[in-house]
Scaffold this active site. Structure first.
Site, PDB file in Angstrom:
ATOM      1  N   GLY A  11      -9.715 -28.890  13.049  1.00  0.00           N
ATOM      2  CA  GLY A  11     -10.371 -27.942  14.042  1.00  0.00           C
ATOM      3  C   GLY A  11      -9.824 -26.934  14.015  1.00  0.00           C
ATOM      4  N   ASN A 164     -12.496 -42.211  27.283  1.00  0.00           N
ATOM      5  CA  ASN A 164     -12.309 -42.332  26.232  1.00  0.00           C
ATOM      6  C   ASN A 164     -10.862 -42.260  25.967  1.00  0.00           C
ATOM      7  OD1 ASN A 164     -12.350 -42.974  22.745  1.00  0.00           O
ATOM      8  ND2 ASN A 164     -14.349 -41.581  23.183  1.00  0.00           N
ATOM      9  N   ASN A 221      -4.158 -29.198  23.428  1.00  0.00           N
ATOM     10  CA  ASN A 221      -4.900 -28.233  23.361  1.00  0.00           C
ATOM     11  C   ASN A 221      -4.811 -27.009  23.306  1.00  0.00           C
ATOM     12  OD1 ASN A 221      -7.587 -29.982  21.843  1.00  0.00           O
ATOM     13  ND2 ASN A 221      -7.264 -30.617  23.515  1.00  0.00           N
ATOM     14  N   HIS A 336      38.865 -19.077  21.150  1.00  0.00           N
ATOM     15  CA  HIS A 336      37.688 -18.071  21.022  1.00  0.00           C
ATOM     16  C   HIS A 336      37.078 -16.875  20.977  1.00  0.00           C
ATOM     17  CE1 HIS A 336      41.464 -18.859  23.589  1.00  0.00           C
ATOM     18  NE2 HIS A 336      42.568 -17.699  22.285  1.00  0.00           N
ATOM     19  N   TYR A 339      33.850 -15.019  15.164  1.00  0.00           N
ATOM     20  CA  TYR A 339      32.942 -15.074  13.866  1.00  0.00           C
ATOM     21  C   TYR A 339      32.920 -15.923  12.600  1.00  0.00           C
ATOM     22  CZ  TYR A 339      29.163 -14.560  10.115  1.00  0.00           C
ATOM     23  OH  TYR A 339      27.730 -14.673   9.389  1.00  0.00           O
ATOM     24  N   ASN A 359      31.409 -10.943   6.000  1.00  0.00           N
ATOM     25  CA  ASN A 359      30.857 -11.856   4.566  1.00  0.00           C
ATOM     26  C   ASN A 359      30.529 -10.517   3.926  1.00  0.00           C
ATOM     27  OD1 ASN A 359      29.743 -12.074   6.859  1.00  0.00           O
ATOM     28  ND2 ASN A 359      29.360 -14.257   6.277  1.00  0.00           N
TER      29      ASN A 359
END
Length: 430
Positions: A11, A164, A221, A336, A339, A359
């Site tokens: 479909g 159905n 759908n 805290h 990164y 990095n």
């Protein structure tokens, strides 16, 4: 008796309003078609997927994830519709279970019940409180008599609440007999699989209903349907892991994808998001933390921490507003505002607030390696590639541009200058 599974995925899915094929929209981290094939493989080793719209994209994904799946391209130009989808299939087994590619909530344990019923056709039926808008399945003496569309139903038929559900089990000989007899004499000019029900009944074949749970057989759908299906699957996933001993605080606020695994005693606080192939072992994930495709062992994460893919964190504390990406941390404290990317950090090391592993130079990523018992002061920048040996002290505000030997102190600061009475001169105050 052996049986085949056919999944209808041809479909167009226009109501999804998306360029992505409908069956590739994800629920809990995996496309809808993945969930269906995964369940089908639990009950059959003969699975065929019917494709048409964006067939190559869907086929490529399935082949990447599964082995042994067969594909049939529907002749949509000449034989559109669900009935046309089955015309060119060779059925190798005596029974054929037909599933829809947009029903990702179906479970193998429910599908097994179809096989246990002795009938030429087994028709899935949902009993709905409000069946308005649906065709009705009329059942007499435990046999399906016929299916009537709502617009054609009389008052007695409209009172029926059986509809159905769209999944069928057919005997091979019945399909071979009636598929060629289907016509497209309808408004849509399509061949409907449901027309076989009437043909089979006219020729004396047995058609048995099987009542199925609505929350498994709901089709997707639209984006709204997609969201509702994900709610159901989320409930299943969280229920399963809580039964295995995982503590979840306000579980309705937690999001866990299907590939996530837990071992030992784990606790998740509200707002936690766990994605991809993540393993949490004997750990506490605090509020509003995100972990993606990573392994967390014997650690505390968060609150408000983000662990990005390919990270391995063991016996560590990762605090609020710390982001870790593609790094290995063993016995580390990062409390805290830091990164840590493309880094390997060993036990006993403390990462001060505001530490950044630099990095990326605009062209490539580089590694930062930090040994044991290293104290990294606040507001430190580590310019990768760089290696810090064991027992190193890095003073606050330092920018590290070269390797530091074992036992050393690293410090780089601009000398502090104090200008007396500058405030009063600057603002013109006495």
């Amino acid at each position: 008796m052996s049986f085949s599974v056919v999944i209808l995925a041809a479909g167009q899915g226009t109501r999804m309003k998306s360029s992505l094929p409908k069956v590739l929209h994800t629920i809990c981290g995996r496309p809808m078609i993945w969930h269906i094939i995964k369940e089908a493989q639990k009950i059959s080793d003969d699975i065929t997927v019917i494709l048409y719209h964006q067939a190559e994209i869907i086929k490529e994904y399935i082949q990447k994830e599964f082995d042994g799946i067969r594909f049939v391209l529907q002749d949509h130009k000449n034989y559109p519709g669900t009935g046309g989808a089955l015309r060119n299939i060779y059925f190798s087994n005596e029974k054929i279970l037909v599933l829809n590619g947009d029903m990702p909530l179906i479970q193998a344990k429910t599908l097994k019940n179809f096989i246990s019923i002795d009938a030429d056709i087994v028709l899935s039926v949902i009993r709905m409180e409000d069946p308005c808008g649906y065709g009705r399945v009329i059942i007499k003496n435990d046999e399906v008599e016929y299916i009537v569309e709502q617009k054609d139903a009389n008052e007695e038929e409209l009172a029926v609440c059986n509809v159905n559900a769209g999944v069928y089990l057919f005997k091979k000989n019945l399909l071979e007999q009636f598929l060629p007899k289907l016509t497209n004499d309808n408004a849509q000019k399509e061949y409907y699989l449901t027309d076989i029900i009437a043909l089979a009944k006219q020729h004396g074949f047995s058609i048995k209903p099987i009542f199925v749970p609505k929350n498994e057989f709901q089709g997707v759908n639209s984006k709204y349907d997609l969201a509702n299906a994900e709610i159901v699957m989320q409930d299943r996933i969280k229920r399963h892991w809580m039964q295995q001993g995982v503590i979840m605080r306000l579980p309705q606020t937690i999001y866990i994808e299907v590939d996530v695994q837990f071992q030992g005693e784990c606790e998740l606080e509200n707002g936690v998001v766990l994605r991809g192939k993540t393993l949490i072992e004997n750990s506490h994930i605090k509020a509003h933390s995100v972990v993606e495709n990573s392994t967390i062992r014997y650690s505390t994460i968060g609150p408000f921490a983000r662990i990005r893919p390919q990270s391995m964190i063991q016996e560590s504390h990762i605090g609020n507003f710390v982001e870790v990406k593609k790094s290995s941390l063993n016995g580390v404290k990062a409390g805290h505002l830091s990164y840590l990317g493309d880094a390997t950090i060993d036990e006993g090391t403390n990462i001060g607030a505001g530490t950044i592993t630099c990095n990326y130079d605009g062209k490539a990523k580089y590694q930062t390696i930090i040994g044991k018992n290293v104290f990294v002061g606040s507001d430190t920048q580590l310019i990768a590639p760089v290696k810090i040996e064991d027992d190193v002290l890095i003073a606050a505000g330092t920018t590290v541009t070269k390797d530091i030997p074992k036992g050393a102190l690293a410090i780089s600061r601009t000398p502090l200058k104090i200008v007396k009475d500058f405030y009063y001169k600057f603002f013109g105050k006495n």
